[in-house]
Scaffold this active site. Sequence first.
Site, PDB file in Angstrom:
ATOM      1  N   TYR A 185       7.556   1.165   6.622  1.00 34.23           N
ATOM      2  CA  TYR A 185       7.623   2.635   6.629  1.00 34.23           C
ATOM      3  C   TYR A 185       7.018   3.240   7.908  1.00 34.23           C
ATOM      4  CZ  TYR A 185       6.262   7.373   5.009  1.00 34.23           C
ATOM      5  OH  TYR A 185       6.038   8.720   4.894  1.00 34.23           O
ATOM      6  N   ASP A 201       8.246  -9.245  11.848  1.00 34.83           N
ATOM      7  CA  ASP A 201       8.108  -8.868  10.439  1.00 34.83           C
ATOM      8  C   ASP A 201       8.722  -9.996   9.628  1.00 34.83           C
ATOM      9  OD1 ASP A 201       8.488  -7.471   7.846  1.00 34.83           O
ATOM     10  OD2 ASP A 201       8.026  -5.662   8.994  1.00 34.83           O
ATOM     11  N   ASN A 202       8.121 -10.325   8.482  1.00 30.96           N
ATOM     12  CA  ASN A 202       8.753 -11.353   7.633  1.00 30.96           C
ATOM     13  C   ASN A 202       9.674 -10.710   6.588  1.00 30.96           C
ATOM     14  OD1 ASN A 202       6.978 -10.273   5.810  1.00 30.96           O
ATOM     15  ND2 ASN A 202       5.850 -12.167   5.392  1.00 30.96           N
ATOM     16  N   ASP A 214       6.576 -14.820   9.845  1.00 29.43           N
ATOM     17  CA  ASP A 214       5.436 -14.519   8.979  1.00 29.43           C
ATOM     18  C   ASP A 214       4.168 -14.720   9.808  1.00 29.43           C
ATOM     19  OD1 ASP A 214       3.362 -14.673   7.036  1.00 29.43           O
ATOM     20  OD2 ASP A 214       4.843 -15.245   5.524  1.00 29.43           O
ATOM     21  N   LEU A 215       3.277 -13.758   9.776  1.00 31.61           N
ATOM     22  CA  LEU A 215       2.040 -13.885  10.564  1.00 31.61           C
ATOM     23  C   LEU A 215       1.218 -15.098  10.127  1.00 31.61           C
ATOM     24  CD1 LEU A 215       0.640 -10.247  11.015  1.00 31.61           C
ATOM     25  CD2 LEU A 215       2.138 -11.551  12.518  1.00 31.61           C
ATOM     26  N   PHE A 243       0.750  -3.378  12.047  1.00 32.46           N
ATOM     27  CA  PHE A 243       0.961  -2.745  10.740  1.00 32.46           C
ATOM     28  C   PHE A 243       1.051  -3.774   9.611  1.00 32.46           C
ATOM     29  CE2 PHE A 243       3.151   0.260  13.670  1.00 32.46           C
ATOM     30  CZ  PHE A 243       2.506   1.434  13.318  1.00 32.46           C
ATOM     31  N   SER A 255      -7.446   2.501   7.009  1.00 33.84           N
ATOM     32  CA  SER A 255      -7.132   3.498   5.982  1.00 33.84           C
ATOM     33  C   SER A 255      -8.382   4.291   5.623  1.00 33.84           C
ATOM     34  CB  SER A 255      -6.630   2.762   4.741  1.00 33.84           C
ATOM     35  OG  SER A 255      -6.578   3.627   3.636  1.00 33.84           O
ATOM     36  N   TYR A 295      -7.157  -4.706  -1.947  1.00 31.22           N
ATOM     37  CA  TYR A 295      -6.422  -4.160  -0.792  1.00 31.22           C
ATOM     38  C   TYR A 295      -7.376  -3.376   0.110  1.00 31.22           C
ATOM     39  CZ  TYR A 295      -4.029  -0.671   1.984  1.00 31.22           C
ATOM     40  OH  TYR A 295      -3.654   0.147   3.028  1.00 31.22           O
ATOM     41  N   LYS A 347      -9.036  -3.927   4.318  1.00 34.28           N
ATOM     42  CA  LYS A 347      -9.151  -3.019   5.469  1.00 34.28           C
ATOM     43  C   LYS A 347     -10.586  -3.010   6.005  1.00 34.28           C
ATOM     44  CE  LYS A 347      -4.884  -1.862   5.566  1.00 34.28           C
ATOM     45  NZ  LYS A 347      -4.042  -2.492   6.601  1.00 34.28           N
ATOM     46  N   TYR A 367      -5.861   5.949   8.645  1.00 32.89           N
ATOM     47  CA  TYR A 367      -4.860   6.913   8.198  1.00 32.89           C
ATOM     48  C   TYR A 367      -5.312   7.539   6.889  1.00 32.89           C
ATOM     49  CZ  TYR A 367      -1.780   3.496  10.670  1.00 32.89           C
ATOM     50  OH  TYR A 367      -1.210   2.607  11.537  1.00 32.89           O
ATOM     51  N   GLY A 370     -10.165   4.589 -10.747  1.00 37.17           N
ATOM     52  CA  GLY A 370     -10.497   4.340  -9.337  1.00 37.17           C
ATOM     53  C   GLY A 370     -10.094   5.457  -8.395  1.00 37.17           C
TER      54      GLY A 370
END
Length: 336
Positions: free
Chosen positions: A11, A31-32, A58-59, A80, A124, A149, A153, A177, A294
């Site tokens: 995105y 990108d994978n 894939d990284l 990203f 984030s 997740y 970060k 962000y 949360g």
Amino acid sequence: MNVLVTGGAGYIGSHTCVELLNAGHRVLVIDNLCRSNPEALNRVRKITGKELLFRRIDLLDYDPLLAALREFSPDAVVHFAALKAVGESVRMPLTYYENNLAGTLNLCRAMSAVNCKNLVFSSSCTVYGNPARVPVTEASPTQNAECPYGRTKLFVEEILRDAAAADAAWHIALLRYFNPVGAHPSGLLGEDPRGTPNNLLPYIALVAAGKLPELSVFGNDYPTPDGTCIRDYLHVVDLAKGHLAALDGLPRFAGARAWNFGTGAGVSVLEVIAAFASVSGKKIPYKIAPRRAGDVVATYADPTRAREELNWSAELPLAQMCADAWRWQTQNPDGY
Ligand code: NAD
Ligand code: UD1
């Protein structure tokens, strides 16, 4: 510049590729495609009329990653690529840690091997957790995130700070962000979540389109003016442009430095619903539902540092975010 974009089919990455190509950069996407559709890359080519290089890698696969970097010889990397679904990260924490941490470590190792140490990282506002005070500045304390997740970060920020502290050649932007929403004004690029969306704007768009019956507003008894949670929504095109500002600014900042990317305006869930109804001309049926576990009560950015140091500010208003999200929805009812 040669700019490598990991996760460029996603995105935010796809919107950023448009801005990079329009600014005259040469762009390679790695990108994978685990969370994206290669059609997004065709749309970027269509919007810009420019060549966009792509490798499906894939990284986590170090050798092909290194080979691609050697061949492309990047001047800078915008990173990203990550998994980002909060609920999924609770169910599959090890997958998230492996993908987001090991992927970043492989990337940094490959970058070092080709002597490219300019990195823009997608962080984030989740690193601030439920902030004690708003607006949030970059000096506000980071907090243990509520899910794996969010912790990826925080951990990646720490790893990158350590790398930069040990080697002055690194220039690293940690871009925090707030809530990116909206779509490209052409209607060709947008957010294409798999299954029922978890995030507010994509959900509202499907309700407006009649594909979902109603929105659940998660709680209206919070200590906010209308009782619903407050966020800082920013247009994805503004955010994409911010990455160019970060790349321009990188040489001026040695080490790792954080910048908030938001508008500075706090907007409630009910205000977003009203704005979307107004621009789409559609009724958005909603019901008040229990609070979401949360959830942060209120968070919005103090974007002063990005304005002063990177000369970047978000410009597009909420009505434009909704109008562009709605155009994307109506022109692509089933996504890409
Ligand atoms: P997205 O899921 O649309 O894009 C991520 C891309 O990374 C996808 O194309 C996916 O296929 C790719 N990817 C994931 N793991 C990979 C791997 N191991 N190797 C190669 N490619 C891989 O997400 P997005 O919304 O564009 O977010 C981009 C970045 O911004 C992410 O790091 C995300 O955590 C961060 N972020 C997003 C938001 C948001 O609300 N969208 C908010 C804050 C931060
Ligand atoms: C999301 C991510 C978070 C990320 C942040 C920044 C989730 C669960 N969290 O949170 O990790 O850091 O974006 O981009 O995905 N809402 C409803 N009904 C809905 C959906 C949302 O009322 O169906 C409300 C939420 O309670 C929240 C607001 O809308 O108050 C925004 O929600 P969402 O789009 O999920 O963003 P964040 O909560 O900020």
